[in-house]
Design a protein around this motif. Structure first.
Motif, PDB file in Angstrom:
ATOM      1  N   TYR A   1      48.709 -64.242   9.775  1.00 42.07           N
ATOM      2  CA  TYR A   1      50.052 -64.815   9.708  1.00 42.07           C
ATOM      3  C   TYR A   1      50.118 -66.096  10.545  1.00 42.07           C
ATOM      4  CZ  TYR A   1      50.570 -62.481  14.241  1.00 42.07           C
ATOM      5  OH  TYR A   1      50.392 -62.062  15.535  1.00 42.07           O
TER       6      TYR A   1
ATOM      7  N   PHE B   1      52.662 -70.354  16.199  1.00 45.52           N
ATOM      8  CA  PHE B   1      51.809 -69.210  16.504  1.00 45.52           C
ATOM      9  C   PHE B   1      50.948 -68.883  15.291  1.00 45.52           C
ATOM     10  CE2 PHE B   1      56.008 -67.770  15.183  1.00 45.52           C
ATOM     11  CZ  PHE B   1      55.742 -66.881  14.149  1.00 45.52           C
ATOM     12  N   ILE B   2      49.814 -68.271  15.550  1.00 47.93           N
ATOM     13  CA  ILE B   2      48.897 -67.828  14.505  1.00 47.93           C
ATOM     14  C   ILE B   2      48.232 -66.552  14.990  1.00 47.93           C
ATOM     15  CG2 ILE B   2      47.035 -69.310  15.395  1.00 47.93           C
ATOM     16  CD1 ILE B   2      46.032 -69.564  12.508  1.00 47.93           C
ATOM     17  N   GLY B   3      48.051 -65.586  14.082  1.00 49.96           N
ATOM     18  CA  GLY B   3      47.468 -64.330  14.514  1.00 49.96           C
ATOM     19  C   GLY B   3      47.007 -63.468  13.352  1.00 49.96           C
ATOM     20  N   TYR B   4      46.585 -62.253  13.685  1.00 51.68           N
ATOM     21  CA  TYR B   4      46.109 -61.306  12.669  1.00 51.68           C
ATOM     22  C   TYR B   4      46.529 -59.898  13.081  1.00 51.68           C
ATOM     23  CZ  TYR B   4      43.205 -59.400   8.968  1.00 51.68           C
ATOM     24  OH  TYR B   4      42.777 -58.776   7.821  1.00 51.68           O
ATOM     25  N   ASN B   5      47.094 -59.151  12.102  1.00 51.10           N
ATOM     26  CA  ASN B   5      47.545 -57.777  12.307  1.00 51.10           C
ATOM     27  C   ASN B   5      46.560 -56.769  11.718  1.00 51.10           C
ATOM     28  OD1 ASN B   5      50.041 -58.451  13.515  1.00 51.10           O
ATOM     29  ND2 ASN B   5      51.017 -58.682  11.529  1.00 51.10           N
TER      30      ASN B   5
ATOM     31  N   ALA C   1      47.652 -56.463  17.064  1.00 48.63           N
ATOM     32  CA  ALA C   1      47.395 -57.840  16.636  1.00 48.63           C
ATOM     33  C   ALA C   1      46.816 -58.643  17.780  1.00 48.63           C
ATOM     34  CB  ALA C   1      48.681 -58.499  16.142  1.00 48.63           C
TER      35      ALA C   1
ATOM     36  N   GLU D   1      46.898 -62.772  18.893  1.00 50.00           N
ATOM     37  CA  GLU D   1      47.704 -63.939  18.543  1.00 50.00           C
ATOM     38  C   GLU D   1      47.522 -65.063  19.554  1.00 50.00           C
ATOM     39  OE1 GLU D   1      51.851 -63.302  17.274  1.00 50.00           O
ATOM     40  OE2 GLU D   1      52.404 -64.825  18.760  1.00 50.00           O
TER      41      GLU D   1
ATOM     42  N   ASN E   1      49.579 -68.400  20.829  1.00 50.97           N
ATOM     43  CA  ASN E   1      50.947 -68.896  20.832  1.00 50.97           C
ATOM     44  C   ASN E   1      51.022 -70.190  21.637  1.00 50.97           C
ATOM     45  OD1 ASN E   1      53.966 -68.867  21.433  1.00 50.97           O
ATOM     46  ND2 ASN E   1      53.731 -66.993  20.208  1.00 50.97           N
TER      47      ASN E   1
ATOM     48  N   ARG F   1      48.957 -57.893  20.893  1.00 46.50           N
ATOM     49  CA  ARG F   1      50.246 -57.260  20.593  1.00 46.50           C
ATOM     50  C   ARG F   1      50.043 -55.816  20.167  1.00 46.50           C
ATOM     51  NH1 ARG F   1      54.184 -59.598  16.515  1.00 46.50           N
ATOM     52  NH2 ARG F   1      52.425 -59.344  15.062  1.00 46.50           N
TER      53      ARG F   1
ATOM     54  N   LYS G   1      53.315 -63.968   6.542  1.00 44.76           N
ATOM     55  CA  LYS G   1      52.126 -63.122   6.572  1.00 44.76           C
ATOM     56  C   LYS G   1      51.424 -63.186   5.203  1.00 44.76           C
ATOM     57  CE  LYS G   1      51.912 -58.874   5.560  1.00 44.76           C
ATOM     58  NZ  LYS G   1      50.666 -58.850   4.743  1.00 44.76           N
TER      59      LYS G   1
END
Length: 273
Positions: A47, A103-107, A116, A118, A120, A167, A272
């Motif tokens: 996301y 922000f960019i991340g992965y769940n 997750a 992330e 930020n 997270r 996402k």
């Protein structure tokens, strides 16, 4: 006895008939309560998003000039005797400002649990400054009354800051409340200045001359990389087909020559994949 058996048989027949007539309701089989606890949204995947923030920073300048004063007076007897460089000179500063970032991340999701990682980032402008001075007189060395005065000033401007965080959340239908912790990172301009002066007035016999001395020192660390730790809570709300809203509170603490904490509240929009 036969009457009692007859009554029992009749009651059993009535109960069976009522149960057969009742509708097949889902909650009787437990599916209703199960549906309340299970998320119908798939949060797994990568996301990205953007946010706007508003917050406050507290900068502690109390000890920011002590190392400069210690260098200036390294070979002085009055420093060894009275620890002049450790005299309290500066205090704290408080300021507020707004910013923006992304922000960019992965769940990863297991039933309702979501974990997750992330990155930020926020661009803002927190600026603080403080200055102070102090003078004292004492009879030292022998036959002299010495007056020492020290002064110090410092400024700090934090322009970019963020966190690399982990997270942990719990999915409740379209809502994903979460908490996080991680490493805080930032860029700051830290400018410091310190000075001292000493006047030795001779009070003994023999008519020796008075003495004086002094000096100053500056330290400018522009675009200085600062680190610390981060933590906070928030909630993501899935709107439609991967588009989600975010509300969040973040706490950052940077440990450097100027100890700094930043508290921000944020509203964001993400997608996402």
């Amino acid at each position: 006895m036969r009457r009692l058996l007859l009554v029992a048989v009749m009651c059993g027949a009535v109960s069976g008939a009522q149960a057969a007539d009742m509708p097949d309701l889902p909650f009787l089989r437990g599916s209703f309560t199960e549906g309340l606890s299970r998320s119908s949204v798939n949060w797994s995947g990568g996301y990205v998003g953007a946010h706007a923030s508003h917050g406050a920073a507290d900068m502690d300048f109390t000890n920011s000039g002590q190392d400069l004063l210690a260098k200036l007076m390294n070979n002085l007897d009055i420093e060894s005797e009275f620890d002049i460089s450790k005299w309290p000179l500066l205090g704290k500063a408080h300021m507020q400002n707004s910013g923006y970032g992304g922000f960019i991340g992965y769940n990863w999701q297991w039933t309702e649990a979501v974990v997750a990682i992330e990155l930020n980032y926020t661009h803002g402008n927190f600026f603080g400054s403080n200055m102070g001075s102090q003078g004292r007189s004492f009879q030292f060395p022998t036959d002299y009354v010495t007056t020492a005065t020290v002064a110090s000033a410092a400024t700090m401007r934090v322009t970019d800051y963020g966190s690399l965080r982990v997270r942990g959340g719990y999915a409740i239908d379209n809502f994903l409340p979460y908490g996080f912790a991680g490493i805080a990172m930032g860029r700051a301009n830290i400018n410091r200045w310190a000075s001292y002066s000493a006047y030795y007035r001779y009070v003994g016999a023999g008519g020796l001359p008075d003495l004086s001395g002094g000096g100053s020192l500056t330290d400018n660390a522009n675009a200085h990389f600062v680190t610390g730790f981060a933590g906070g809570v928030g909630v993501d709300v899935m709107l439609y087909a991967g588009l989600f809203l975010r509300a969040e509170w973040e706490y950052l603490r940077f440990t450097s020559t100027v100890d700094t904490t930043i508290n921000t509240v944020r509203a964001g929009l993400g997608y996402k994949f």
